[in-house]
Design a protein around this motif. Structure first.
Motif, mmCIF file in Angstrom:
data_model
loop_
_atom_site.group_PDB
_atom_site.id
_atom_site.type_symbol
_atom_site.label_atom_id
_atom_site.label_comp_id
_atom_site.label_asym_id
_atom_site.label_seq_id
_atom_site.Cartn_x
_atom_site.Cartn_y
_atom_site.Cartn_z
ATOM 1 N N LEU A 309 0.842 -1.204 0.000
ATOM 2 C CA LEU A 309 0.000 0.000 0.000
ATOM 3 C C LEU A 309 0.879 1.257 0.000
ATOM 4 C CD1 LEU A 309 -2.798 1.340 0.280
ATOM 5 C CD2 LEU A 309 -2.611 1.048 2.752
ATOM 6 N N GLY A 310 1.924 1.222 0.835
ATOM 7 C CA GLY A 310 2.850 2.363 0.905
ATOM 8 C C GLY A 310 3.549 2.588 -0.424
ATOM 9 N N GLU A 313 1.052 4.198 -2.853
ATOM 10 C CA GLU A 313 0.552 5.549 -2.583
ATOM 11 C C GLU A 313 1.659 6.580 -2.294
ATOM 12 O OE1 GLU A 313 -2.393 6.338 -3.173
ATOM 13 O OE2 GLU A 313 -3.467 4.431 -3.172
ATOM 14 N N LEU A 314 2.789 6.115 -1.770
ATOM 15 C CA LEU A 314 3.820 7.075 -1.337
ATOM 16 C C LEU A 314 5.021 7.145 -2.285
ATOM 17 C CD1 LEU A 314 3.831 6.340 2.525
ATOM 18 C CD2 LEU A 314 2.564 8.095 1.308
ATOM 19 N N HIS A 368 6.194 14.120 8.548
ATOM 20 C CA HIS A 368 5.737 13.432 7.337
ATOM 21 C C HIS A 368 6.834 12.496 6.832
ATOM 22 C CE1 HIS A 368 2.542 16.675 6.185
ATOM 23 N NE2 HIS A 368 2.333 16.127 7.364
ATOM 24 N N PHE B 137 -0.228 20.094 2.089
ATOM 25 C CA PHE B 137 0.250 19.653 3.399
ATOM 26 C C PHE B 137 -0.755 18.694 4.043
ATOM 27 C CE2 PHE B 137 0.700 20.018 7.973
ATOM 28 C CZ PHE B 137 2.071 19.925 8.142
ATOM 29 N N ARG B 140 -1.085 15.338 2.213
ATOM 30 C CA ARG B 140 0.026 14.419 2.485
ATOM 31 C C ARG B 140 -0.071 13.827 3.886
ATOM 32 N NH1 ARG B 140 5.518 16.996 1.380
ATOM 33 N NH2 ARG B 140 5.274 17.712 3.498
ATOM 34 N N ALA B 141 -0.457 14.674 4.854
ATOM 35 C CA ALA B 141 -0.612 14.173 6.229
ATOM 36 C C ALA B 141 -1.681 13.079 6.271
ATOM 37 C CB ALA B 141 -0.987 15.321 7.160
ATOM 38 N N LEU B 143 -2.720 11.245 3.722
ATOM 39 C CA LEU B 143 -2.256 10.095 2.940
ATOM 40 C C LEU B 143 -1.339 9.203 3.783
ATOM 41 C CD1 LEU B 143 -2.057 8.730 0.111
ATOM 42 C CD2 LEU B 143 -0.038 10.107 -0.293
ATOM 43 N N ILE B 144 -0.342 9.811 4.425
ATOM 44 C CA ILE B 144 0.617 9.019 5.215
ATOM 45 C C ILE B 144 -0.097 8.337 6.387
ATOM 46 C CG2 ILE B 144 2.680 9.153 6.670
ATOM 47 C CD1 ILE B 144 3.607 11.475 4.826
ATOM 48 N N LEU B 146 -3.256 7.480 6.668
ATOM 49 C CA LEU B 146 -4.148 6.399 6.231
ATOM 50 C C LEU B 146 -3.356 5.199 5.709
ATOM 51 C CD1 LEU B 146 -7.005 8.424 4.490
ATOM 52 C CD2 LEU B 146 -7.046 7.340 6.727
ATOM 53 N N VAL B 147 -2.259 5.474 5.008
ATOM 54 C CA VAL B 147 -1.411 4.361 4.532
ATOM 55 C C VAL B 147 -0.883 3.576 5.731
ATOM 56 C CG1 VAL B 147 0.839 3.824 3.496
ATOM 57 C CG2 VAL B 147 -0.740 5.322 2.300
ATOM 58 N N ALA B 154 -6.603 5.202 0.713
ATOM 59 C CA ALA B 154 -5.846 6.359 1.213
ATOM 60 C C ALA B 154 -5.643 7.421 0.129
ATOM 61 C CB ALA B 154 -4.502 5.900 1.760
#
Lengths: 430, 233
Positions: A309-310, A313-314, A368, B137, B140-141, B143-144, B146-147, B154
Motif C-alpha cells: 500500500l505504501g 501511494e507514497l 511526514h 500539506f 500528504r498528512a 495520505l501518510i 491512512l497508509v 488512502a
C-alpha cells in the motif's frame, strides 16, 4: 546548569539522607501491577551486592492514578534472609517517591532522578523500567558495579526473541554502530547504569526542555556517552520481559520518535561521526546464557500488504529523496510472492541513510518524512522474518551483524551526500 | 483654402503648445521610471543579501513550501523569489508615480480605481497561495496517516482532502475579490452540503449492505493484524 524545582519534602529527605553511594531510579506511570516486583528486585540486589553502601531508591512518577507511588512506598522484602545466603545483615534503604516536573515523558523522570542523585553525591546511579517482569537482583549488580569502578556508562544486553526489538535491530543498532564506531547492541534498552561523572555531564546539557524530555532519552544518553568519549560497557542481563505496551501506541509514532531522536543526534555530533570508520566491540559484563523466550506471533502477510500500500501511494513522495532506482526496486518488490519477498541489506541501509539526509536537508516536514518510513520498515521486517524463519538466535545475530557491516560500508555514501547538501541545498541525487 | 490651411496651422499650433506643455511631465515620468528601475535593482541586491544572511531559505524548505512550488515549476530559492518580488513591486510603484506625473485625467481615474482594488487582488493571491500550500500539506498528512493505518482508499481520500481544501481557498479568494460574493458562497455551501448528504444517503441507504460487508471485512482484517505481539522497540 539549569535545575528542576524539587518538592520541599524531597529536599528535606535529601538533607536527612545527606549523601549516598548508590542511587537506583525507577521512572513510572501507572505501573502498580509490576513496580512492586521491580522495587523488591532492586532492594534485594542492593542488599545482596552492596550491603555496606548507602543506597537510595527513587521513584520518579508521571502522575499515576493507579496507586503506583503507594506501592513503591509500602513495598519491602519481609525477610531478606530468604534471599541472602552469605550476607545476613539488614541493610537500610532510603526511598524517595516524587512526581517529576517539566514536560511529561521519561526524559523528565530521568532528569529528576539524576538531579537527586547529584544532590546526594551518589557515586553510581542505575535506572530501571517500572514495567519489568524479568528483573532480578543481579541486574542491579551488573548495572551499578561497572559504574562504581572503571566505566562511566553501562548499557544493557538482553536475550530477546529473534523478532523482538526490530526497530533496534534494523535501524538504531546498525546506524549507531556505523556512525559512532561502538558495537552497542541495545542502545535504547531502557535500563542503564552510569557514574557520577556521567550524571554531572548529562545535567550540564541544555536538552531537558526539548524532545529528549518527552522521548528519545534512551538514545540521547547512549549517544552522548559514546560521542563524548566516556568509558562505556554493556552488561548481560538475560531476558527482558515487560508489560505489553499500550496497544494504542502507534508504530509510526514510535518510529517518528526513535528515528527522529537518532537523526537529531546526527546533527549534534556530526563532527564526531564523520571521522569514524568501522566499529569495535565494547567490554561485556555478565555470564551469557540462553533463556526460554515468549512466543512472538508475526503477521507477515499483513506487513507485506502495508508495504505494498505504501509503495503504491507514497512512491511520489519517496522519489524526492530515495531516488528513481530505489523507488523502482520497491515498485518491483510489490509484485513479489510472499515467500520471495526480500528487501536486501544494501537497499535497506541506503534507504535509512537517504532518510537521514532528507531529514538533515529538511526537504519536507520532518513528521511526514519519518512517518512515511513506516511501510518501508514493515517491508524490511517482513523480509527479515522470512529470511530468518528457520534460523536460531546465533544465526539471526550473524544476520544482524551483516546488516551492520553493510551500514559501515555504505557510510561513505552518507558522508558524501551529507556534506554535499550544504552547498547544493536541493534534493538528493537520483 | 486659406481657411483650411489656417485651421490646420491652428491645430498644429495647439498640438505643439500642448506637446510643449506635456513634454516636461513626460520627461519627469521617464526620469522617475529610470530612477525607480535603478532603485529596484539596488533593493533587490540588498534584500537578496539580507535574506541570505537571515537564512530565509531554510524556513522555505522546512515549511515544505519549496517542495510545493518546485512541483509548480518554481525552482528558485525563497531569497531569490522574495528579492525579485521586491524588485517588481518597486518598479510597479514607480510606474504608477510616473503615470501620475503625466497628469492625464483618464489615467489618474483608472489608477485610483486600480489602487483601491489592488489590496483585494493581493489578499486573494495570498489566500490562494496559502490554500495551495495547505491543501498539499493536509493531503500528504492524511495520505501518510491512512497508509500507515492500512486504509486501501488512502490515495482517493487524500485527493478529496486536497480538492476540498483548495476549493475552500478559491471560494475565500473569490469572496475577497468581490466576485459573485453571495453566489460563490451559496454554491460552495450547496456543493459541500450535497457531498455530505450524498455520502450519508449512500452509506445509510444505498450502500447499507456494502458498507456492512466492508466494515465487517475491515474489522476482521484489523483483528487478524492485531494477532501479533511483536515488540518493535
Amino acid at each position: 546548569m539549569q535545575t528542576v524545582a524539587l518538592r520541599e519534602e524531597v529536599r528535606r529527605k535529601i538533607e536527612e539522607i545527606g549523601r549516598a553511594d548508590i542511587v537506583v531510579g525507577i521512572p513510572s506511570y501507572n505501573n502498580a501491577g509490576t513496580i512492586g516486583h521491580v522495587v523488591r528486585a532492586v532492594q534485594a540486589g542492593l542488599a545482596k551486592y552492596f550491603p555496606d553502601a548507602r543506597s537510595v531508591i527513587i521513584n520518579s512518577d508521571g502522575g499515576s492514578t493507579d496507586g503506583t507511588t503507594d506501592m513503591v512506598s509500602t513495598t519491602t522484602i519481609d525477610d531478606l534472609r530468604t534471599i541472602l545466603v552469605s550476607n545476613r545483615s539488614e541493610p537500610v534503604f532510603y526511598t524517595i517517591t516524587t512526581p517529576y516536573h517539566g514536560i511529561p515523558g521519561k526524559g523528565s523522570a530521568f532528569r529528576t532522578i539524576i538531579e537527586i542523585a547529584d544532590a546526594l553525591e551518589a557515586s553510581a546511579c542505575a535506572v530501571v523500567d517500572a514495567d519489568l517482569r524479568s528483573i532480578t537482583p543481579e541486574w542491579i549488580e551488573l548495572l551499578v558495579k561497572p559504574a562504581l569502578e572503571d566505566f562511566d556508562y553501562v548499557v544493557p544486553l538482553y536475550r530477546r526473541h529473534k523478532y523482538d526489538g526490530t526497530i533496534t535491530n534494523s535501524i538504531v543498532y546498525p546506524l549507531t554502530r556505523a556512525l559512532y564506531g561502538k558495537q552497542v547492541r541495545q542502545p535504547i534498552g531502557g535500563d542503564f547504569g552510569f557514574s557520577r561523572r556521567m550524571a554531572k555531564f548529562y545535567l550540564s546539557k541544555d536538552v531537558w526542555d526539548s524532545d529528549v524530555a518527552r522521548y528519545g532519552i534512551d538514545i540521547w544518553m547512549t549517544t552522548t556517552a559514546i560521542a563524548n568519549g566516556f568509558r562505556i560497557c554493556q552488561a548481560f542481563l538475560g531476558a527482558k520481559i515487560h508489560d505489553p505496551k499500550d496497544p494504542g501506541t502507534d508504530l509510526s509514532s514510535m518510529l517518528y520518535q526513535v528515528v527522529g531522536a537518532t537523526f537529531g543526534l546526527m546533527e549534534t555530533y556530526q563532527d564526531t561521526w564523520k571521522s569514524i570508520t568501522g566499529s569495535e566491540k565494547i567490554f561485556t559484563f555478565g555470564f551469557p546464557y540462553d533463556v526460554g523466550l515468549e512466543q512472538v506471533l508475526v503477521n507477515v502477510r499483513g506487513m507485506i500488504d502495508r508495504f505494498r500500500l505504501g509503495a503504491r501511494e507514497l512512491a511520489d513522495l519517496w522519489r524526492m529523496f530515495l531516488g528513481e532506482e530505489i523507488v523502482s526496486f520497491l515498485g518491483g518488490l510489490t509484485a513479489a510472492r510472499e515467500e520471495d519477498f526480500r528487501l536486501p541489506d544494501d537497499v535497506w541501509s541506503e534507504i535509512v541513510y537517504r532518510f537521514a539526509i532528507a531529514a538533515h536537508r529538511e526537504i519536507i516536514n520532518k513528521e511526514h518524512l519519518l512517518k512515511s518510513l513506516t511501510p518501508l520498515y514493515m517491508g524490511r521486517t517482513a523480509s527479515f522474518v522470512m529470511e530468518t524463519a528457520e534460523s536460531g538466535l546465533p544465526e539471526v545475530e550473524e544476520k544482524i551483524g551483516d546488516l551492520c557491516r553493510t551500514f559501515e560500508r555504505k557510510k561513505a555514501f552518507l558522508l558524501e551526500a551529507w556534506d554535499a547538501s550544504a552547498e547544493q541545498g536541493g534534493f538528493l541525487p537520483p | 483654402m486659406h481657411g483650411v490651411e489656417g485651421g490646420m496651422t491652428e491645430m498644429f499650433h495647439v498640438f505643439y503648445r500642448r506637446l510643449l506643455g506635456f513634454l516636461p511631465n513626460f520627461f519627469t515620468a521617464l526620469i522617475l521610471l529610470l530612477v525607480g528601475i535603478a532603485l529596484a535593482k539596488i533593493l533587490r541586491l540588498v534584500f537578496l543579501r539580507f535574506f541570505k544572511a537571515v537564512n530565509v531559505d531554510r524556513f522555505w524548505d522546512r515549511a515544505g513550501i519549496r517542495e510545493v512550488l518546485v512541483r509548480g515549476g518554481i525552482k528558485r530559492p525563497l531569497s531569490v523569489e522574495l528579492s525579485r518580488t521586491i524588485y517588481w513591486f518597486t518598479v510597479l510603484i514607480f510606474v504608477v508615480i510616473a503615470l501620475n506625473a503625466l497628469q492625464i485625467p483618464v489615467i489618474e481615474a483608472v489608477l485610483s480605481r486600480f489602487f483601491l482594488y489592488l489590496p483585494n487582488v493581493f489578499l486573494a493571491l495570498l489566500i490562494l497561495f496559502a490554500g495551495y500550500v495547505l491543501c498539499n500539506f493536509f493531503a500528504r498528512a492524511v495520505l501518510i496517516g491512512l497508509v500507515n493505518s492500512g486504509v486501501q482508499e488512502a490515495g482517493i481520500i487524500a485527493r478529496v482532502v486536497r480538492f476540498a481544501v483548495f476549493v475552500f481557498a478559491v471560494t475565500m479568494a473569490l469572496e475577497q475579490l468581490d466576485i459573485g460574493k453571495v453566489s460563490v458562497l451559496i454554491a460552495f455551501t450547496i456543493m459541500f452540503g450535497g457531498v455530505v448528504l450524498a455520502f450519508a444517503i449512500a452509506f445509510g441507504l444505498g450502500g447499507q449492505h456494502y458498507v456492512k460487508t466492508y466494515l465487517e471485512r475491515r474489522m476482521e482484517k484489523s483483528e487478524r493484524e492485531d494477532e501479533q505481539n511483536i515488540d518493535h522497540m
